[in-house]
Design a protein around this motif. Structure first.
Motif, PDB file in Angstrom:
ATOM      1  N   PRO A  38       0.823  -1.211   0.000  1.00 31.50           N
ATOM      2  CA  PRO A  38       0.000   0.000   0.000  1.00 31.50           C
ATOM      3  C   PRO A  38       0.858   1.264   0.000  1.00 31.50           C
ATOM      4  O   PRO A  38       1.713   1.453   0.874  1.00 31.50           O
ATOM      5  CB  PRO A  38      -0.812  -0.125   1.293  1.00 31.50           C
ATOM      6  CG  PRO A  38      -0.068  -1.089   2.143  1.00 31.50           C
ATOM      7  CD  PRO A  38       0.656  -2.007   1.235  1.00 31.50           C
ATOM      8  N   LEU A  39       0.634   2.109  -0.996  1.00 30.41           N
ATOM      9  CA  LEU A  39       1.481   3.283  -1.184  1.00 30.41           C
ATOM     10  C   LEU A  39       1.220   4.378  -0.155  1.00 30.41           C
ATOM     11  O   LEU A  39       2.023   5.304  -0.027  1.00 30.41           O
ATOM     12  CB  LEU A  39       1.258   3.840  -2.595  1.00 30.41           C
ATOM     13  CG  LEU A  39       1.639   2.904  -3.744  1.00 30.41           C
ATOM     14  CD1 LEU A  39       1.344   3.574  -5.083  1.00 30.41           C
ATOM     15  CD2 LEU A  39       3.105   2.504  -3.656  1.00 30.41           C
ATOM     16  N   GLN A  40       0.128   4.270   0.588  1.00 34.14           N
ATOM     17  CA  GLN A  40      -0.216   5.291   1.580  1.00 34.14           C
ATOM     18  C   GLN A  40       0.638   5.182   2.835  1.00 34.14           C
ATOM     19  O   GLN A  40       0.684   6.108   3.643  1.00 34.14           O
ATOM     20  CB  GLN A  40      -1.698   5.160   1.947  1.00 34.14           C
ATOM     21  CG  GLN A  40      -2.229   6.266   2.845  1.00 34.14           C
ATOM     22  CD  GLN A  40      -3.705   6.051   3.182  1.00 34.14           C
ATOM     23  OE1 GLN A  40      -4.398   5.283   2.517  1.00 34.14           O
ATOM     24  NE2 GLN A  40      -4.182   6.717   4.221  1.00 34.14           N
ATOM     25  N   GLN A  41       1.354   4.077   3.019  1.00 36.09           N
ATOM     26  CA  GLN A  41       2.103   3.870   4.262  1.00 36.09           C
ATOM     27  C   GLN A  41       3.229   4.880   4.406  1.00 36.09           C
ATOM     28  O   GLN A  41       3.832   5.332   3.440  1.00 36.09           O
ATOM     29  CB  GLN A  41       2.665   2.452   4.321  1.00 36.09           C
ATOM     30  CG  GLN A  41       3.667   2.103   3.248  1.00 36.09           C
ATOM     31  CD  GLN A  41       4.125   0.664   3.374  1.00 36.09           C
ATOM     32  OE1 GLN A  41       4.886   0.315   4.273  1.00 36.09           O
ATOM     33  NE2 GLN A  41       3.630  -0.195   2.469  1.00 36.09           N
ATOM     34  N   THR A  42       3.483   5.233   5.661  1.00 37.64           N
ATOM     35  CA  THR A  42       4.576   6.147   6.006  1.00 37.64           C
ATOM     36  C   THR A  42       5.295   5.582   7.229  1.00 37.64           C
ATOM     37  O   THR A  42       5.152   4.411   7.560  1.00 37.64           O
ATOM     38  CB  THR A  42       4.045   7.556   6.326  1.00 37.64           C
ATOM     39  OG1 THR A  42       3.127   7.475   7.437  1.00 37.64           O
ATOM     40  CG2 THR A  42       3.327   8.163   5.127  1.00 37.64           C
ATOM     41  N   CYS A  43       6.051   6.409   7.910  1.00 34.95           N
ATOM     42  CA  CYS A  43       6.745   6.011   9.128  1.00 34.95           C
ATOM     43  C   CYS A  43       5.739   5.610  10.209  1.00 34.95           C
ATOM     44  O   CYS A  43       4.645   6.177  10.299  1.00 34.95           O
ATOM     45  CB  CYS A  43       7.607   7.170   9.628  1.00 34.95           C
ATOM     46  SG  CYS A  43       8.484   6.841  11.175  1.00 34.95           S
ATOM     47  N   CYS A  44       6.121   4.648  11.042  1.00 37.83           N
ATOM     48  CA  CYS A  44       5.241   4.201  12.134  1.00 37.83           C
ATOM     49  C   CYS A  44       5.181   5.214  13.265  1.00 37.83           C
ATOM     50  O   CYS A  44       4.353   5.087  14.170  1.00 37.83           O
ATOM     51  CB  CYS A  44       5.711   2.849  12.669  1.00 37.83           C
ATOM     52  SG  CYS A  44       7.353   2.880  13.427  1.00 37.83           S
ATOM     53  N   GLY A  45       6.064   6.198  13.257  1.00 36.67           N
ATOM     54  CA  GLY A  45       6.052   7.229  14.290  1.00 36.67           C
ATOM     55  C   GLY A  45       6.962   6.950  15.466  1.00 36.67           C
ATOM     56  O   GLY A  45       6.972   7.694  16.449  1.00 36.67           O
ATOM     57  N   GLN A  46       7.747   5.883  15.373  1.00 36.41           N
ATOM     58  CA  GLN A  46       8.582   5.487  16.504  1.00 36.41           C
ATOM     59  C   GLN A  46       9.552   6.586  16.938  1.00 36.41           C
ATOM     60  O   GLN A  46       9.794   6.770  18.138  1.00 36.41           O
ATOM     61  CB  GLN A  46       9.357   4.211  16.160  1.00 36.41           C
ATOM     62  CG  GLN A  46      10.229   3.722  17.287  1.00 36.41           C
ATOM     63  CD  GLN A  46      10.993   2.458  16.958  1.00 36.41           C
ATOM     64  OE1 GLN A  46      11.810   2.009  17.750  1.00 36.41           O
ATOM     65  NE2 GLN A  46      10.738   1.861  15.797  1.00 36.41           N
ATOM     66  N   MET A  47      10.101   7.307  15.981  1.00 33.77           N
ATOM     67  CA  MET A  47      11.064   8.360  16.330  1.00 33.77           C
ATOM     68  C   MET A  47      10.425   9.435  17.205  1.00 33.77           C
ATOM     69  O   MET A  47      11.029   9.927  18.156  1.00 33.77           O
ATOM     70  CB  MET A  47      11.648   8.980  15.059  1.00 33.77           C
ATOM     71  CG  MET A  47      12.552   8.049  14.282  1.00 33.77           C
ATOM     72  SD  MET A  47      13.322   8.839  12.861  1.00 33.77           S
ATOM     73  CE  MET A  47      11.895   9.085  11.802  1.00 33.77           C
ATOM     74  N   PHE A  48       9.172   9.809  16.887  1.00 34.47           N
ATOM     75  CA  PHE A  48       8.462  10.768  17.724  1.00 34.47           C
ATOM     76  C   PHE A  48       8.202  10.200  19.113  1.00 34.47           C
ATOM     77  O   PHE A  48       8.444  10.837  20.132  1.00 34.47           O
ATOM     78  CB  PHE A  48       7.125  11.159  17.081  1.00 34.47           C
ATOM     79  CG  PHE A  48       7.244  12.004  15.859  1.00 34.47           C
ATOM     80  CD1 PHE A  48       7.817  13.264  15.922  1.00 34.47           C
ATOM     81  CD2 PHE A  48       6.772  11.558  14.640  1.00 34.47           C
ATOM     82  CE1 PHE A  48       7.927  14.060  14.799  1.00 34.47           C
ATOM     83  CE2 PHE A  48       6.874  12.346  13.503  1.00 34.47           C
ATOM     84  CZ  PHE A  48       7.444  13.599  13.576  1.00 34.47           C
ATOM     85  N   THR A  49       7.688   8.973  19.136  1.00 32.52           N
ATOM     86  CA  THR A  49       7.285   8.368  20.402  1.00 32.52           C
ATOM     87  C   THR A  49       8.482   8.157  21.321  1.00 32.52           C
ATOM     88  O   THR A  49       8.405   8.441  22.530  1.00 32.52           O
ATOM     89  CB  THR A  49       6.588   7.015  20.154  1.00 32.52           C
ATOM     90  OG1 THR A  49       5.574   7.192  19.156  1.00 32.52           O
ATOM     91  CG2 THR A  49       5.941   6.489  21.424  1.00 32.52           C
TER      92      THR A  49
END
Length: 264
Positions: A41-52
Motif C-alpha cells: 500500500p502506497l499510503q504507508q509512512t513512518c510508524c512514528g517510533q522516532m516521535f514516540t
C-alpha cells in the motif's frame, strides 16, 4: 489458516523504503514463492517510533492514524523489522489510549492482532521453517534489542536460518548484547554507541563469518558502518534477503550471494 487466499500487506518501514529497498523486495519474492498474495500500500509512512521514543506523543498520532487507515483492510500486515513492528504493537495502543479516542483504540487493537514480524509470520502463521532457501556461506546472527525484548521473536530467526541449505550458522558471542545503535541514542551518545558497536563487531569477527545477519536494517547499518571502516571483509545482510535467496536465482545472477544495500 488458509493464508494463500488472504492478502498480506507489506509494511516496508521507512528506513527500508528509502535506504535498503532490496529487503522489502526480498520479502515480496519470499512470500509470493510461498503462495501468498502480497500488496504494497502506497499510503504507508513512518510508524512514528522516532516521535514516540523522544516523547513527542502528540506529533506521533498522525502516523498512528495513517497506519490504521492504510492497513486495516488487509488480512495480515508483515514487516521486516522487529523494531518497527514492535512500535506498532507496543506504542500504538499506548498512544491511542492517551489520545482518549475509544474508536481509534479498537481499530488499533484490531490491527495489532494481525501485525507480524517476518520471522513470526513465516513460523507461526505459515507454519514453515524451511522456506526453500539456499545460501552457501558462513553466517552469524545478531538478535536486535527490539526483536528480542519488544516484538519477542525468540528463536524463530535461528530456526529459519538453520533450515537454509548450504548455510553454516555460527553462534555469535554475547549475542544479546546491544550493538549500540538505539536510534537517536547513537546521535546523542555517539562515543558510547561506537564503543558498544565496536564490541559487537569484535564478536562478529571472532566467529569467522562471511556475513552478519539481523532482522533490522537500522542495527545492521550501524554494525555495517563499523565493519566498513575497519575494512573487515564481513558483509551485512538482512534475514529476508537470505531467506529469499535460491540456488536457481543465484545461478541466473551469476553470483554466489545477493548483495545487501548497506555499508560494507
Amino acid at each position: 489458516m488458509n493464508v494463500p487466499t488472504s492478502t498480506v500487506a507489506l509494511f516496508a518501514t521507512c528506513i527500508n523504503d528509502t535506504m535498503f529497498p532490496e529487503t522489502p523486495k526480498a520479502v515480496v519474492r519470499l512470500l509470493e514463492r510461498l503462495g501468498c498474495r502480497v500488496d504494497f500500500p502506497l499510503q504507508q509512512t513512518c510508524c512514528g517510533q522516532m516521535f514516540t521514543n523522544t516523547g513527542y506523543f502528540r506529533e506521533a498520532m498522525p502516523s498512528v492514524r495513517n497506519f490504521v487507515d492504510t492497513f486495516e483492510r488487509y488480512d495480515y500486515v508483515v514487516g521486516p523489522s522487529g523494531s518497527c513492528v514492535g512500535s506498532v504493537r507496543d506504542q500504538h495502543p499506548m498512544l491511542a489510549h492517551r489520545h482518549g479516542d475509544p474508536g481509534l483504540q479498537r481499530r488499533v487493537e484490531a490491527i495489532v492482532a494481525k501485525t507480524y514480524d517476518l520471522s513470526e509470520f513465516l513460523v507461526d502463521v505459515l507454519g514453515v521453517t524451511d522456506v526453500g532457501a539456499y545460501f552457501p556461506h558462513r553466517v552469524t546472527y545478531h538478535p536486535t534489542c527490539h526483536s528480542l525484548r519488544v516484538t519477542k521473536v525468540g528463536d524463530r530467526p535461528y530456526r529459519l536460518l538453520s533450515a537454509v541449505r548450504g548455510l553454516t550458522l555460527v553462534e555469535l558471542p554475547n549475542a544479546q548484547q546491544c550493538c549500540g545503535f538505539g536510534g537517536t541514542f547513537s546521535l546523542k551518545n555517539s562515543d558510547v554507541s561506537v564503543a558498544m558497536g565496536t564490541d559487537k563487531v569484535r564478536a562478529v569477527l571472532d566467529t569467522g563469518a562471511e556475513y552478519v545477519v539481523t532482522g533490522d536494517n537500522s542495527c545492521l547499518m550501524h554494525i555495517g558502518g563499523l565493519l566498513s571502516r575497519m575494512r573487515a571483509g564481513v558483509t551485512p545482510i538482512h534475514l529476508a534477503e537470505i531467506l529469499a535467496s535460491t540456488e536457481d536465482a543465484l545461478v541466473a545472477a551469476g553470483a554466489t550471494a545477493p548483495q545487501q544495500g548497506g555499508s560494507r
